[in-house]
Design an enzyme around this catalytic site. Structure first.
Site, short mmCIF file in Angstrom:
data_model
loop_
_atom_site.label_atom_id
_atom_site.label_comp_id
_atom_site.label_asym_id
_atom_site.label_seq_id
_atom_site.Cartn_x
_atom_site.Cartn_y
_atom_site.Cartn_z
N ASP A 84 -0.61 -7.21 -4.43
CA ASP A 84 -2.13 -7.39 -4.40
C ASP A 84 -1.87 -8.02 -2.67
OD1 ASP A 84 -4.83 -7.87 -3.16
OD2 ASP A 84 -5.86 -8.28 -5.34
N LYS A 126 -10.70 -2.32 12.45
CA LYS A 126 -9.40 -2.26 13.03
C LYS A 126 -9.16 -2.45 14.51
CE LYS A 126 -7.03 0.45 10.15
NZ LYS A 126 -6.19 0.07 9.22
N GLN A 158 -1.49 7.67 1.38
CA GLN A 158 -0.89 9.29 1.93
C GLN A 158 0.04 8.67 2.68
OE1 GLN A 158 -3.88 10.38 4.36
NE2 GLN A 158 -2.58 12.18 4.43
N TYR A 196 -14.94 0.13 9.65
CA TYR A 196 -13.67 0.13 9.25
C TYR A 196 -13.13 0.68 11.31
CZ TYR A 196 -9.61 3.24 9.09
OH TYR A 196 -7.83 4.01 9.54
N GLY A 254 0.79 -1.09 0.19
CA GLY A 254 -0.03 -0.13 -0.35
C GLY A 254 0.94 1.20 0.38
P1 NAD Z 1 -4.54 5.51 0.96
O1 NAD Z 1 -5.74 5.16 1.17
O2 NAD Z 1 -3.89 6.94 0.99
O3 NAD Z 1 -3.28 4.14 0.65
C1 NAD Z 1 -4.13 2.65 0.87
C2 NAD Z 1 -2.98 2.15 0.08
O4 NAD Z 1 -3.35 0.55 -0.18
C3 NAD Z 1 -3.16 3.07 -1.72
O5 NAD Z 1 -2.30 3.33 -2.47
C4 NAD Z 1 -4.26 1.43 -2.25
O6 NAD Z 1 -3.70 1.66 -3.43
C5 NAD Z 1 -3.18 0.18 -1.37
N1 NAD Z 1 -4.19 -0.50 -1.89
C6 NAD Z 1 -5.73 -0.73 -1.45
N2 NAD Z 1 -5.92 -1.96 -1.99
C7 NAD Z 1 -4.43 -2.81 -1.80
C8 NAD Z 1 -4.45 -4.44 -1.91
N3 NAD Z 1 -5.66 -5.06 -2.01
N4 NAD Z 1 -3.11 -4.92 -2.00
C9 NAD Z 1 -1.91 -4.11 -2.40
N5 NAD Z 1 -2.47 -2.40 -2.21
C10 NAD Z 1 -3.69 -2.04 -1.72
O7 NAD Z 1 -4.15 4.67 2.93
P2 NAD Z 1 -3.38 5.99 4.25
O8 NAD Z 1 -3.82 7.29 4.81
O9 NAD Z 1 -1.62 5.50 3.36
O10 NAD Z 1 -3.53 4.57 5.44
C11 NAD Z 1 -2.79 3.47 5.55
C12 NAD Z 1 -3.14 3.20 6.20
O11 NAD Z 1 -2.99 3.89 7.67
C13 NAD Z 1 -4.44 2.59 7.06
O12 NAD Z 1 -4.64 1.27 7.26
C14 NAD Z 1 -5.13 3.02 7.61
O13 NAD Z 1 -6.97 2.67 8.14
C15 NAD Z 1 -4.50 3.36 8.56
N6 NAD Z 1 -4.33 4.77 8.42
C16 NAD Z 1 -4.54 6.21 8.64
C17 NAD Z 1 -5.01 6.81 8.10
C18 NAD Z 1 -4.46 8.25 7.78
O14 NAD Z 1 -5.08 9.45 8.08
N7 NAD Z 1 -4.35 8.37 6.47
C19 NAD Z 1 -5.38 7.25 9.81
C20 NAD Z 1 -5.67 6.30 10.93
C21 NAD Z 1 -4.78 5.45 10.26
N1 SER Z 2 -7.26 9.47 9.10
C1 SER Z 2 -8.73 8.05 9.63
C2 SER Z 2 -9.82 8.34 8.26
O1 SER Z 2 -10.28 9.08 8.93
C3 SER Z 2 -8.54 7.94 10.53
O2 SER Z 2 -7.92 6.49 10.25
O3 SER Z 2 -10.26 7.52 7.89
#
Ligand code: NAD
Ligand code: SER
Length: 316
Positions: free
Chosen positions: A52, A147, A12, A143, A8
Site C-alpha cells: 500500500d 493532477k 491498466q 481528479y 499500482g
Molecule cells: P488503474 O486504476 O487501472 O490502476 C491503478 C492501480 O493502483 C490498481 O491496480 C489499484 O489496485 C492500485 N492501487 C490503488 N490504491 C493503491 C494503494 N494505496 N497502494 C498501491 N496500489 C494501489 O489505473 P491506470 O489506468 O493503470 O492508471 C495509472 C496512472 O496513470 C494513474 O495515476 C492515472 O491517473 C494515470 N492515467 C491513466 C490514464 C488511463 O487512461 N488509464 C490516463 C491518464 C493518466
Molecule cells: N483516462 C483517464 C480518465 O478518464 C484520464 O486521465 O480518468
C-alpha cells in the site's frame, strides 16, 4: 544495475508496463506491487508484493530492503470514480505522490521516478483544440485538481532538491489486457467488449465528444522513452503533453462497424459528459517530440483491429 519498483502494477497501465520493463532490466529486477494480488500466472514472471503506497513505513522498508533505484508510481483514483469520493480520492492521489516525492528526496539511491499526470489538468478555460504544453490549467474535477497540484509538486521537488522525477500527461488509454479503472475515457474500451458480446453499446458520452486517446503499446513506449532519455534534453520539469490520436464515440463506432456491420450504438450521457466537456479535444505535443522524440505507431484503424482481435481472444 537498476532495481525498479512499480506501484499500482496490477492496473491498466502497470499490467503492460511491467513486462516491458522486465525485458529491459531483467525479470528479477522489476518489483510488481499493488493492493491486489496478481493473477497466478503473473506471479511466476517476476517478484511481486502486496504494498500500500499510503503505508509509509512499509514503503520505506521495501525500498531500502530491495535496493530500489527507480520508482514508477501508478496508483491513483481515476476521474469518474474520484467524483464519487472526492475527499478520499484527493487524499489517495496526493498522499501517495507526496510519499514518493519524500522518499526520492530522502533516499539518494533512488535516482529516477515516474508519475503520470493526465489530460485532466486542463479545464473548461483551456483552448480545447491542440492545447499547448503551457496554457491555462483550471481543472474543475477532483481528479484534475489532484493532477495539476501533483505537477506543481513534481516541478518543485525537481528544482528545489535537484531530483529526477519525470511525467507524462497521458490521454485516454486503450487496451484489452486489463480493464480500465474508472475513468471518463473508459467508453473507448467498453465499446469493444459490448460490440463483441452484445452487438450493441450504450455510450455514456455523446456522439461528438472528441478526446485525445492512445493505444497502450504507444503509451508504454512513450513512458520508457521518456524515462531513458538524457536528462539534459528535458526542458519540462512538470509533465509533458502527449496527444495520441483524437476521436469521438461516433468515429470509433464507425470503425468498429466496418468489422461488425450489425453493431448498434445509442447515447445516454451521464455525469462523465461534463468531465469530458471540460477536457481538450486534442493536444499539442511538439515539445515531447522535440525533447525526447515522442512517436506513435497506432492509428484509429490499427487500434480497432488490435482491440477487436484481442477482446475476441479473451472471450474465446
Ligand atoms: P488503474 O486504476 O487501472 O490502476 C491503478 C492501480 O493502483 C490498481 O491496480 C489499484 O489496485 C492500485 N492501487 C490503488 N490504491 C493503491 C494503494 N494505496 N497502494 C498501491 N496500489 C494501489 O489505473 P491506470 O489506468 O493503470 O492508471 C495509472 C496512472 O496513470 C494513474 O495515476 C492515472 O491517473 C494515470 N492515467 C491513466 C490514464 C488511463 O487512461 N488509464 C490516463 C491518464 C493518466
Ligand atoms: N483516462 C483517464 C480518465 O478518464 C484520464 O486521465 O480518468
Amino acid at each position: 544495475m537498476e532495481r525498479i519498483l512499480v506501484i499500482g502494477a496490477s492496473g491498466q497501465i502497470g499490467s503492460e508496463l511491467v513486462p516491458e520493463l522486465r525485458k529491459i532490466y531483467g525479470d528479477e529486477n522489476v518489483y510488481s506491487t499493488d493492493l491486489k494480488e496478481p493473477a497466478e500466472e503473473e506471479k511466476q514472471l517476476g517478484p511481486w508484493a502486496i504494498l500500500d503506497v499510503l503505508d509509509t513505513k512499509r514503503l520505506v522498508h521495501f525500498v531500502i530492503r530491495h535496493k530500489i533505484t527507480q520508482i514508477y508510481h501508478l496508483a491513483a483514483v481515476l476521474s469518474g470514480n474520484a467524483e464519487k469520493i472526492p475527499l478520499q480520492a484527493w487524499h489517495i492521489n496526493m498522499e501517495s505522490l507526496m510519499n514518493i516525492l519524500d522518499l526520492a528526496k530522502e533516499i539518494p539511491e533512488i535516482t529516477r521516478v515516474f508519475w503520470p499526470s493526465s489530460i485532466a489538468v486542463f479545464g473548461p478555460t483551456t483552448p480545447p483544440d491542440n492545447s499547448p504544453q503551457l496554457t491555462v490549467t483550471e481543472p474543475n474535477t477532483v481528479y484534475g485538481i489532484s493532477k495539476i497540484a501533483g505537477e506543481r509538486w513534481v516541478e518543485y521537488y525537481n528544482q528545489k532538491y535537484n531530483l529526477d522525477i519525470r511525467s507524462i500527461r497521458y490521454p485516454g488509454l486503450i487496451s484489452y489486457k486489463t480493464e480500465p479503472g474508472g475513468g471518463t475515457t473508459d467508453y473507448a474500451v467498453e465499446i469493444f467488449y459490448e460490440a463483441i458480446k452484445n452487438n450493441k453499446y450504450e455510450c455514456f458520452l455523446n456522439e461528438n465528444t472528441y478526446l485525445p486517446m492512445m493505444f497502450m503499446s504507444d503509451a508504454v513506449k512513450a513512458t520508457i522513452d521518456l524515462m531513458t532519455a538524457d536528462k539534459e534534453k528535458l526542458s519540462v520539469q512538470s509533465s509533458y503533453n502527449v496527444g495520441g490520436i483524437s476521436f469521438s464515440p461516433k468515429e470509433i463506432y464507425e470503425e468498429i462497424k466496418k468489422h461488425i456491420p450489425n453493431f448498434k450504438i445509442s447515447y445516454n450521457p451521464d455525469f462523465r459528459q461534463a468531465i469530458a466537456d471540460s477536457w481538450p479535444a486534442s493536444l499539442d505535443d511538439s515539445v515531447a517530440k522535440k525533447d525526447w522524440d515522442l512517436k506513435y505507431e497506432i492509428d484509429i484503424q490499427k487500434l480497432t483491429d488490435i482491440m477487436l482481435k484481442g477482446v475476441k481472444e479473451k472471450f474465446a
